[in-house]
Design a protein around this motif. Structure first.
Motif, PDB file in Angstrom:
ATOM      1  N   ASP A  65       6.604   3.881   6.635  1.00  0.00           N
ATOM      2  CA  ASP A  65       5.979   4.548   5.484  1.00  0.00           C
ATOM      3  C   ASP A  65       6.917   5.575   4.859  1.00  0.00           C
ATOM      4  O   ASP A  65       7.026   5.671   3.635  1.00  0.00           O
ATOM      5  CB  ASP A  65       4.676   5.224   5.912  1.00  0.00           C
ATOM      6  CG  ASP A  65       3.556   4.222   6.171  1.00  0.00           C
ATOM      7  OD1 ASP A  65       3.773   3.020   5.933  1.00  0.00           O
ATOM      8  OD2 ASP A  65       2.465   4.640   6.609  1.00  0.00           O
ATOM      9  N   LYS A  66       7.599   6.342   5.716  1.00  0.00           N
ATOM     10  CA  LYS A  66       8.527   7.360   5.202  1.00  0.00           C
ATOM     11  C   LYS A  66       9.717   6.704   4.503  1.00  0.00           C
ATOM     12  O   LYS A  66      10.157   7.156   3.434  1.00  0.00           O
ATOM     13  CB  LYS A  66       9.016   8.265   6.321  1.00  0.00           C
ATOM     14  CG  LYS A  66       9.909   9.416   5.821  1.00  0.00           C
ATOM     15  CD  LYS A  66      10.357  10.313   6.945  1.00  0.00           C
ATOM     16  CE  LYS A  66      11.138  11.518   6.409  1.00  0.00           C
ATOM     17  NZ  LYS A  66      12.254  11.136   5.523  1.00  0.00           N
ATOM     18  N   SER A  88       0.821  -1.220   0.000  1.00  0.00           N
ATOM     19  CA  SER A  88       0.000   0.000   0.000  1.00  0.00           C
ATOM     20  C   SER A  88       0.856   1.273   0.000  1.00  0.00           C
ATOM     21  O   SER A  88       0.667   2.147  -0.862  1.00  0.00           O
ATOM     22  CB  SER A  88      -0.956   0.001   1.188  1.00  0.00           C
ATOM     23  OG  SER A  88      -1.724   1.180   1.221  1.00  0.00           O
ATOM     24  N   PRO A  89       1.819   1.444   0.926  1.00  0.00           N
ATOM     25  CA  PRO A  89       2.670   2.641   0.856  1.00  0.00           C
ATOM     26  C   PRO A  89       3.526   2.685  -0.404  1.00  0.00           C
ATOM     27  O   PRO A  89       3.840   3.767  -0.918  1.00  0.00           O
ATOM     28  CB  PRO A  89       3.529   2.561   2.122  1.00  0.00           C
ATOM     29  CG  PRO A  89       3.424   1.173   2.616  1.00  0.00           C
ATOM     30  CD  PRO A  89       2.087   0.668   2.167  1.00  0.00           C
ATOM     31  N   LEU A  90       3.897   1.521  -0.945  1.00  0.00           N
ATOM     32  CA  LEU A  90       4.623   1.474  -2.216  1.00  0.00           C
ATOM     33  C   LEU A  90       3.755   2.047  -3.336  1.00  0.00           C
ATOM     34  O   LEU A  90       4.211   2.888  -4.128  1.00  0.00           O
ATOM     35  CB  LEU A  90       5.009   0.024  -2.528  1.00  0.00           C
ATOM     36  CG  LEU A  90       5.466  -0.300  -3.956  1.00  0.00           C
ATOM     37  CD1 LEU A  90       6.705   0.504  -4.327  1.00  0.00           C
ATOM     38  CD2 LEU A  90       5.725  -1.795  -4.112  1.00  0.00           C
ATOM     39  N   ALA A  91       2.499   1.614  -3.409  1.00  0.00           N
ATOM     40  CA  ALA A  91       1.587   2.101  -4.444  1.00  0.00           C
ATOM     41  C   ALA A  91       1.309   3.588  -4.273  1.00  0.00           C
ATOM     42  O   ALA A  91       1.240   4.335  -5.261  1.00  0.00           O
ATOM     43  CB  ALA A  91       0.280   1.311  -4.400  1.00  0.00           C
ATOM     44  N   VAL A 109      11.493   4.254  -2.580  1.00  0.00           N
ATOM     45  CA  VAL A 109      10.850   4.132  -3.891  1.00  0.00           C
ATOM     46  C   VAL A 109      11.148   5.369  -4.743  1.00  0.00           C
ATOM     47  O   VAL A 109      11.441   5.258  -5.936  1.00  0.00           O
ATOM     48  CB  VAL A 109       9.332   3.937  -3.730  1.00  0.00           C
ATOM     49  CG1 VAL A 109       8.621   4.000  -5.086  1.00  0.00           C
ATOM     50  CG2 VAL A 109       9.045   2.603  -3.049  1.00  0.00           C
ATOM     51  N   GLY A 110      11.096   6.543  -4.131  1.00  0.00           N
ATOM     52  CA  GLY A 110      11.398   7.768  -4.861  1.00  0.00           C
ATOM     53  C   GLY A 110      12.814   7.753  -5.413  1.00  0.00           C
ATOM     54  O   GLY A 110      13.054   8.155  -6.560  1.00  0.00           O
TER      55      GLY A 110
END
Length: 265
Positions: free
Chosen positions: A215-216, A162-165, A222-223
């Motif tokens: 999450d951070k 979910s946090p990846l998406a 990912v960024g």
């Protein structure tokens, strides 16, 4: 110190009269709900076009089946809170609000839960995860969401996928470019893009027990990986050709390992 009792008395009288007028006007303007019949129901659904889980037709159906349809009833018999609670029992509704007006109209506002990814796990699970990292059941919803496949438990879906998406969806470029995520048994994440016949390995997501830090960390990771991929697209694939490589590995920080299409991984 001397008090001006005359002024104090006049002020007191003004306050009393003012309070009386407020009560009188309010009472005069307040409709007698027992004599008003509901003639119209307005239903407003947030993001109905882009989300699509709940429609006006579906809300009307739920009002009918629960025998809470206001049309034809005295306003005094229309329980707004009961309507809100009934609608909020839906797995797809985040919040419902209901109000009545003097002309016999009932207004219903519905905000939907926002899906960010669809999960189609190897174990047969098929469901959505929303922007609050909560599972939503499968439905006829056909929006153009990222699909995540592979070795995905429900815990991994809500804590990591979910946090990846969400990190992907924050970028217009990657939201439109990435169509699928695939999770390998060791939780390595593979990306399947829309443009280019190749698969991208971005490695394993960072793990923390604390949700805030996790999450951070996932968002930052990912960024960073997607920025590396963007630069490779601009300075590498644009010259070598989009279909030259079948597999692009970004797992290691200081290098990008590519497998040519004619080679085996």
């Amino acid at each position: 110190m001397r008090f001006n009792w005359k002024k104090i008395l006049l002020c007191t009288v003004d306050v009393v009269i003012g309070g009386y007028l407020v009560v009188a006007v309010t009472a005069f303007n307040k409709p007698d709900e027992s004599s008003l019949i509901c003639r119209k129901v307005n239903i407003y659904i947030q993001d109905e076009v882009t989300n699509g889980f709940i429609t006006t037709k579906e809300v009307k159906r739920r009002l009918d089946t629960s025998e809470l349809q206001p049309i034809g009833k005295p306003l005094s018999a229309v329980n707004g809170r009961e309507i809100e609670q009934m609608l909020e029992q839906s797995a797809f509704i985040k919040k419902a609000e209901c109000s009545k007006t003097m002309d016999g109209t009932v207004n219903i506002w519905v905000s939907q839960r926002m899906p960010v990814v669809r999960i189609k796990s190897n174990n047969g699970d098929d469901y959505y995860v929303d922007d609050n990292d909560c599972v939503m059941p499968n439905s006829r919803y056909t929006s153009d969401l990222i699909i995540a496949t592979g070795n995905i438990s429900r815990s991994y879906a809500t804590r990591y996928v979910s946090p990846l998406a969400k990190a992907i969806n924050e970028s217009d470029l990657w939201r439109n470019q990435i169509e699928q995520l695939n999770i390998l048994p060791d939780h390595t994440v593979e990306i399947v893009p829309r443009v280019g016949d190749h698969v991208v390995n971005i490695g394993q997501l960072p793990t923390y027990r604390d949700k805030k830090y996790r999450d951070k960390a996932i968002k930052d990771y990912v960024g960073s990986q997607l920025e590396r991929l963007r630069k490779f697209y601009v300075y590498g694939l644009s010259k070598a050709g989009w279909n030259k490589y079948s597999y692009i590995n970004l797992e290691f920080c200081n290098q990008i390992i590519c497998t040519k299409r004619s080679e085996k991984r």
